[in-house]
Design an enzyme around this catalytic site. Structure first.
Site, PDB file in Angstrom:
ATOM      1  N   ARG A  40     -36.977 -34.853  13.806  1.00  0.00           N
ATOM      2  CA  ARG A  40     -36.454 -36.059  14.458  1.00  0.00           C
ATOM      3  C   ARG A  40     -36.178 -35.841  15.951  1.00  0.00           C
ATOM      4  O   ARG A  40     -35.222 -36.362  16.509  1.00  0.00           O
ATOM      5  CB  ARG A  40     -35.192 -36.563  13.746  1.00  0.00           C
ATOM      6  CG  ARG A  40     -35.385 -36.870  12.266  1.00  0.00           C
ATOM      7  CD  ARG A  40     -36.449 -37.949  12.041  1.00  0.00           C
ATOM      8  NE  ARG A  40     -36.665 -38.161  10.612  1.00  0.00           N
ATOM      9  CZ  ARG A  40     -37.667 -37.615   9.910  1.00  0.00           C
ATOM     10  NH1 ARG A  40     -38.556 -36.833  10.520  1.00  0.00           N
ATOM     11  NH2 ARG A  40     -37.813 -37.861   8.628  1.00  0.00           N
ATOM     12  N   SER A  53     -33.041 -44.527   6.786  1.00  0.00           N
ATOM     13  CA  SER A  53     -32.034 -43.465   6.665  1.00  0.00           C
ATOM     14  C   SER A  53     -31.098 -43.525   7.860  1.00  0.00           C
ATOM     15  O   SER A  53     -31.539 -43.451   9.002  1.00  0.00           O
ATOM     16  CB  SER A  53     -32.710 -42.095   6.615  1.00  0.00           C
ATOM     17  OG  SER A  53     -33.519 -41.995   5.468  1.00  0.00           O
ATOM     18  N   GLU A  91     -29.190 -40.972  12.606  1.00  0.00           N
ATOM     19  CA  GLU A  91     -30.617 -40.976  12.929  1.00  0.00           C
ATOM     20  C   GLU A  91     -30.957 -42.269  13.656  1.00  0.00           C
ATOM     21  O   GLU A  91     -31.859 -42.318  14.479  1.00  0.00           O
ATOM     22  CB  GLU A  91     -31.436 -40.850  11.642  1.00  0.00           C
ATOM     23  CG  GLU A  91     -32.924 -40.747  11.862  1.00  0.00           C
ATOM     24  CD  GLU A  91     -33.686 -40.443  10.585  1.00  0.00           C
ATOM     25  OE1 GLU A  91     -34.583 -41.231  10.249  1.00  0.00           O
ATOM     26  OE2 GLU A  91     -33.394 -39.425   9.933  1.00  0.00           O
TER      27      GLU A  91
END
Length: 304
Positions: A177, A227, A297
């Site tokens: 990420r 998420s 996130e």
């Protein structure tokens, strides 16, 4: 003359009226369906428009934010001052042999469909990710044991000094990420992916399998940003949240999904504040009970 009128004048030579929307409700442009207005929302459809828009913003010290599909973003209730450049109309996809070049506003599911059509394998994991190519490269998006770093060849980006440069896969520095684009504040213009030839029926089977899995295990019936938290090392965010007793926990109109505790959902006309308060509450509970820090996130933007 108010600031919004100034914006319209500033960009009038570059955009048609239909490509400029003043006081646009960001709740209509992000998957969470929350967030206040932006002063002006622009929808360029060429590379030249994007580059010139950003140059105008920089020259005039106007804050700007580049938005792909709005799938991994939370806009605060007070909205965004300045300009949002939404790339949804900058979405061409071109295949050449085993490579596919996509503009940054192209949807991952459309790139996945193009790969399937040509019997190219490697992008099945992205068939249900709701994001755009630019956002996916920016954060090295992934799912079901696949990620962008496995298939990307290069990306054309705009650097902070306004230059258009091409970064190889190694130069993109893709990690979990994260990417050089994120660290250096670059803007993705196009991305080129390289695939292996495969058997169409097997690729179709995998796409179907992942689509069914996503529908079974994710709360797709509610607005969300996917998420909510990054995976903490050695743990799964969803399991920690469930073990903390927060399954179905509700704060205002926001809730922890009972289907997948890693998802915060807009269950009942939530505000951005409801979601932010719930994020903070989850972080505190997981830290208190397990000593693990959870980091969002989802990208949080806008005025307090």
């Amino acid at each position: 003359m108010n600031q919004n009128k100034n914006y319209r004048v500033l960009f009038s030579n570059l955009y048609k009226d239909t490509q400029m929307q003043e006081n646009a409700k960001m709740s209509e442009h992000i998957n969470f369906r929350v967030g206040g207005p932006v002063d002006i929302l622009l929808t360029p459809n060429t590379k030249e428009q994007i580059v010139e828009t950003i140059n105008i913003c920089k020259e005039n010290k106007i804050p700007f934010y580049v938005l792909g599909n709005g799938s991994n973003v939370l806009v605060k209730d007070s909205g965004i001052r300045g300009v949002v450049i939404k790339l949804s109309e900058f979405d061409n996809i071109v295949r050449d042999g085993n490579t596919i070049k996509a503009e940054s506003g192209a949807l991952l599911k459309d790139v996945s469909a193009e790969a399937l059509k040509a019997s190219l394998t490697g992008f099945e994991f992205a068939c249900g990710i709701p994001g755009s190519v630019g956002g996916a490269v920016f954060m090295n998006a992934g799912a079901y044991d696949g990620e962008i770093s496995f298939v990307i060849k290069e990306a054309e980006v705009m650097s902070e000094d306004g230059k258009i440069i091409t970064l190889s896969k190694d130069q993109l520095e893709l990690g979990y990420r994260t990417s050089a684009i994120m660290k250096k504040n670059y803007i993705v213009i196009t991305a080129t992916f390289c695939f292996e030839s495969g058997e169409k029926d097997k690729i179709e089977g995998r796409v179907s399998e992942l689509t069914n899995k996503r529908e079974e295990k994710q709360p797709l019936e509610f607005p969300s940003a996917g998420s909510t938290f990054k995976r903490p090392e050695g743990h799964f965010a969803g399991k920690l949240i469930q073990d903390a007793g927060l399954k179905d926990f509700t704060l205002g109109g926001a809730a922890v999904s009972g289907k997948h505790c890693g998802f915060i959902i807009n269950k009942s006309n939530a505000t951005a504040k409801d979601i932010l308060d719930l994020i903070e509450y989850i972080q505190k509970e997981v830290k208190k009970q397990f000593g693990v820090d959870l980091y969002p996130e989802v990208r949080i933007i806008g005025e307090d």
